[in-house]
Design an enzyme around this catalytic site. Structure first.
Site, short mmCIF file in Angstrom:
data_model
loop_
_atom_site.label_atom_id
_atom_site.label_comp_id
_atom_site.label_asym_id
_atom_site.label_seq_id
_atom_site.Cartn_x
_atom_site.Cartn_y
_atom_site.Cartn_z
N SER A 8 1.62 7.72 -1.14
CA SER A 8 2.80 6.84 -1.19
C SER A 8 2.40 5.38 -1.13
CB SER A 8 3.72 7.17 -0.01
OG SER A 8 3.03 6.91 1.20
N CYS A 70 -2.85 12.50 0.76
CA CYS A 70 -1.71 12.27 1.66
C CYS A 70 -1.48 13.54 2.46
CB CYS A 70 -0.50 11.95 0.79
SG CYS A 70 1.05 11.93 1.67
N CYS A 169 -2.34 11.26 8.89
CA CYS A 169 -1.72 10.54 7.77
C CYS A 169 -2.80 9.61 7.25
CB CYS A 169 -0.51 9.74 8.27
SG CYS A 169 0.09 8.48 7.11
N HIS A 171 -2.70 6.86 5.79
CA HIS A 171 -2.53 5.44 6.13
C HIS A 171 -3.21 5.10 7.46
CE1 HIS A 171 0.51 5.25 2.97
NE2 HIS A 171 0.63 3.95 3.17
N1 DGL Z 1 -0.25 8.43 3.66
C1 DGL Z 1 0.66 9.50 3.69
C2 DGL Z 1 0.23 10.64 4.59
O1 DGL Z 1 -0.94 10.92 4.65
C3 DGL Z 1 2.13 9.19 3.58
C4 DGL Z 1 2.77 8.39 4.62
C5 DGL Z 1 4.22 8.14 4.27
O2 DGL Z 1 4.48 7.73 3.13
O3 DGL Z 1 5.08 8.38 5.14
O4 DGL Z 1 1.02 11.30 5.22
#
Ligand code: DGL
Length: 202
Positions: A8, A70, A169, A171
Site C-alpha cells: 500500500s 505486505c 507490517c 511499513h
Molecule cells: N505495509 C502493509 C503491511 O505489511 C500495509 C499497511 C497498511 O496499508 O495498513 O501490512
C-alpha cells in the site's frame, strides 16, 4: 526474470531490498497502491479486491512472479489469489514469529495492523500490539530519520515486558533501526523463498 512486488506504500521497499540482496541480477517492478492505503483498516473483501488489482497490473507488465510485500494483503488475500492463479508464483510476507520464539526466551511483541492481527492466533509468549495508524505514520515520516526515530520511541512506549519485536507490517521495518531491542522481520524469509524457487544466480 522480472519480479513484481506490491504494497500500500513504502513498506514493501524493505522486502524489495532484501530480494535484491539475494537476487541482484533480476529486474524488479514495484507497485505502490497509494489509492487503496491503508490496507490494514479495510475489510478482507476490500483487501482482496485491491490485491487482485495489483496482481493483475504486475502480471500484465510481464512479471514472472509476484511478491505480496505486505503482511496485511498476505493474511487476507494470498490464499484466495493462489486459488485463482494456481500456476503463477505468488509469494507472501509472514511475520517472523516462529524464528523470534526460537531465538528469544522472554515475551515478544508482535506489532501488526488490525487486518493482520485478526487472521491468526498466537501463543501466550506473544504480545500482539494492534496499531491503527502506524503504517500511515511511517508513510509520512519516511525519509526523515528523526521523525522515524520519534515514531519508534513513541510506539514502543505503549508496551512493556518484551525482549524483542516482530514487525507484522512491512511499513514497520522502516522503524527497526531505531528500536532499542532485537527486531525480527519477514523480508529475508521471502527473499530466501524467492531465491529457492528461481535460483540465486538470477
Ligand atoms: N505495509 C502493509 C503491511 O505489511 C500495509 C499497511 C497498511 O496499508 O495498513 O501490512
Amino acid at each position: 526474470m522480472r519480479i513484481g512486488l506490491f504494497d500500500s506504500g513504502v513498506g514493501g521497499l524493505t522486502v524489495m531490498a532484501a530480494c535484491k540482496r539475494l537476487m541482484p541480477r533480476a529486474s524488479y517492478l514495484y507497485m505502490d497502491d497509494a489509492p487503496d492505503a491503508p490496507f490494514g483498516e479495510k475489510s478482507d473483501g476490500e483487501i482482496v479486491d485491491a490485491a487482485r488489482r495489483c496482481l493483475h497490473a504486475l502480471m500484465n507488465a510481464g512479471c514472472d512472479a509476484v511478491v505480496i510485500a505486505c503482511n496485511t494483503a498476505t493474511a487476507a488475500a494470498a490464499d484466495v489469489l493462489r486459488v485463482e492463479y494456481p500456476d503463477f508464483p505468488i509469494l507472501g510476507l509472514e511475520p517472523a514469529v516462529a524464528p523470534a520464539l526460537r531465538a528469544e526466551r522472554g515475551k515478544i511483541l508482535l506489532l501488526a495492523t488490525p487486518a493482520t492481527a485478526r487472521h491468526k492466533s498466537y501463543p501466550p509468549r506473544v504480545i500482539v500490539g494492534v496499531e491503527h495508524t502506524l503504517a500511515s505514520d511511517v508513510e509520512r515520516a519516511y525519509g526523515c530519520p528523526s521523525a522515524l526515530h520519534a515514531l519508534a520511541r513513541r510506539t514502543l512506549s505503549g508496551y512493556s515486558g518484551y525482549s524483542a519485536v516482530v514487525t507484522g507490517c512491512s511499513h514497520y521495518a522502516h522503524l527497526a533501526p531505531y528500536m532499542p531491542c532485537r527486531v525480527y522481520d519477514g523480508a529475508d524469509g521471502v527473499a530466501r523463498r524467492l531465491a529457492s524457487i528461481f535460483g540465486e544466480s538470477v
